[in-house]
Design a protein around this motif. Structure first.
Motif, short mmCIF file in Angstrom:
data_model
loop_
_atom_site.label_atom_id
_atom_site.label_comp_id
_atom_site.label_asym_id
_atom_site.label_seq_id
_atom_site.Cartn_x
_atom_site.Cartn_y
_atom_site.Cartn_z
N UNK A 109 21.70 25.22 0.73
CA UNK A 109 21.09 24.11 -0.01
C UNK A 109 19.63 23.93 0.38
N UNK A 110 19.38 23.92 1.67
CA UNK A 110 18.01 23.72 2.15
C UNK A 110 17.08 24.85 1.69
N UNK A 111 17.60 26.08 1.72
CA UNK A 111 16.79 27.22 1.29
C UNK A 111 16.45 27.11 -0.20
N UNK A 112 17.41 26.69 -1.00
CA UNK A 112 17.18 26.54 -2.43
C UNK A 112 16.17 25.43 -2.71
N UNK A 113 16.31 24.33 -2.00
CA UNK A 113 15.38 23.21 -2.18
C UNK A 113 13.97 23.61 -1.74
N UNK A 114 13.86 24.29 -0.60
CA UNK A 114 12.54 24.73 -0.13
C UNK A 114 11.89 25.68 -1.12
N UNK A 115 12.70 26.57 -1.70
CA UNK A 115 12.16 27.49 -2.71
C UNK A 115 11.66 26.71 -3.93
N UNK A 116 12.43 25.72 -4.37
CA UNK A 116 12.04 24.93 -5.54
C UNK A 116 10.74 24.18 -5.27
N UNK A 117 10.62 23.62 -4.09
CA UNK A 117 9.40 22.88 -3.74
C UNK A 117 8.20 23.83 -3.71
N UNK A 118 8.39 25.01 -3.13
CA UNK A 118 7.29 25.99 -3.05
C UNK A 118 6.88 26.47 -4.45
N UNK A 134 22.80 28.09 -13.03
CA UNK A 134 21.86 27.28 -13.82
C UNK A 134 21.83 25.84 -13.32
N UNK A 135 22.99 25.32 -13.00
CA UNK A 135 23.06 23.93 -12.52
C UNK A 135 22.42 23.80 -11.13
N UNK A 136 22.62 24.80 -10.27
CA UNK A 136 21.99 24.78 -8.95
C UNK A 136 20.47 24.75 -9.08
N UNK A 137 19.95 25.61 -9.96
CA UNK A 137 18.50 25.70 -10.18
C UNK A 137 17.98 24.38 -10.75
N UNK A 138 18.73 23.80 -11.68
CA UNK A 138 18.32 22.55 -12.31
C UNK A 138 18.26 21.42 -11.29
N UNK A 139 19.29 21.31 -10.44
CA UNK A 139 19.31 20.25 -9.43
C UNK A 139 18.19 20.44 -8.40
N UNK A 140 17.94 21.68 -8.01
CA UNK A 140 16.85 21.95 -7.06
C UNK A 140 15.51 21.55 -7.68
N UNK A 141 15.35 21.84 -8.97
CA UNK A 141 14.13 21.44 -9.68
C UNK A 141 13.97 19.93 -9.66
N UNK A 142 15.04 19.21 -9.99
CA UNK A 142 14.96 17.75 -10.02
C UNK A 142 14.64 17.18 -8.64
N UNK A 178 20.01 16.33 -3.91
CA UNK A 178 20.36 17.17 -2.77
C UNK A 178 21.86 17.07 -2.47
N UNK A 179 22.37 15.84 -2.50
CA UNK A 179 23.80 15.63 -2.24
C UNK A 179 24.66 16.29 -3.32
N UNK A 180 24.24 16.16 -4.56
CA UNK A 180 24.98 16.78 -5.67
C UNK A 180 24.95 18.30 -5.54
N UNK A 181 23.84 18.83 -5.13
CA UNK A 181 23.71 20.27 -4.89
C UNK A 181 24.69 20.72 -3.81
N UNK A 182 24.78 19.95 -2.74
CA UNK A 182 25.71 20.27 -1.66
C UNK A 182 27.16 20.19 -2.14
#
Length: 184
Positions: A99-108, A142-150, A160-164
């Motif tokens: 989860x953290x890796x996906x979120x960090x990638x989305x932020x970057x 697709x949903x993982x990418x969408x949540x990371x984007x949001x 983040x919680x929903x992603x987890x």
């Protein structure tokens, strides 16, 4: 996906906890342990040591030897004998890392898009999501990418919680599939 130094330390700590659990097993069970002979012998010797520095050094030495091996078989062995708490804890940490890796990638990716004055949509391309989908086939990429984007846009912890939760559900489905295969 490269592991951060903190993540490496967490994984070593988990392996140390596994070694501690293995060290208290009776010698008859240690003989059945799916590990090299040297590790089994060292674990048997650990039982004779007290609760002092020698035991800690021995545990750290065994942990170092186990780092070179895959620990999945040891977790499965211990799960059969003592329950699934260590395995669940390990899985949860791995899901948190994903989860953290996906979120960090989305932020970057969002930061880079802002610098280039481009609009980032919720359908951006993610290498981490590809890795997650390969590891956990039940995960909706697709949903993982969408949540990371949001999350990258709003920093709302709800995303983040929903992603987890999605990752946990995918892990649960993978565990059920493995159980079905073992029953057949």
């Amino acid at each position: 996906m490269e592991l951060s130094r903190s993540e490496q330390k967490r994984r070593i700590k988990q392996l140390e906890e596994l070694t501690e659990e293995l060290a208290v097993l009776p010698p008859a069970l240690l003989d059945q342990l799916p590990a090299p002979e040297e590790v089994r012998m060292l674990l048997k010797e650990t039982a004779d040591l007290g609760r002092d520095g020698a035991r800690k050094r021995q545990i750290k030495h065994i942990t170092k030897l186990l780092r070179e091996e895959s620990s999945d078989a040891l977790y499965q062995f211990l799960t059969k004998r003592k329950g699934a708490t260590l395995l669940k804890k390990k899985q949860q940490h791995e899901l948190e890392h994903l989860r953290d890796a996906l979120i960090e990638e989305a932020i970057a990716v969002r930061r880079k898009a802002k610098e280039q004055q481009e609009d980032l949509t919720e359908n951006w391309s993610s290498a981490v999501a590809e890795e997650i989908a390969a590891t956990l086939p039940a995960a909706d990429k697709k949903e993982l990418v969408r949540l990371a984007f949001f999350f990258a846009v709003s920093r709302n912890p709800r995303h983040s919680r929903e992603l987890f939760r999605m990752l946990q559900a995918a892990q649960g489905e993978a565990d059920r599939e493995i159980s079905r295969q073992l029953e057949q």
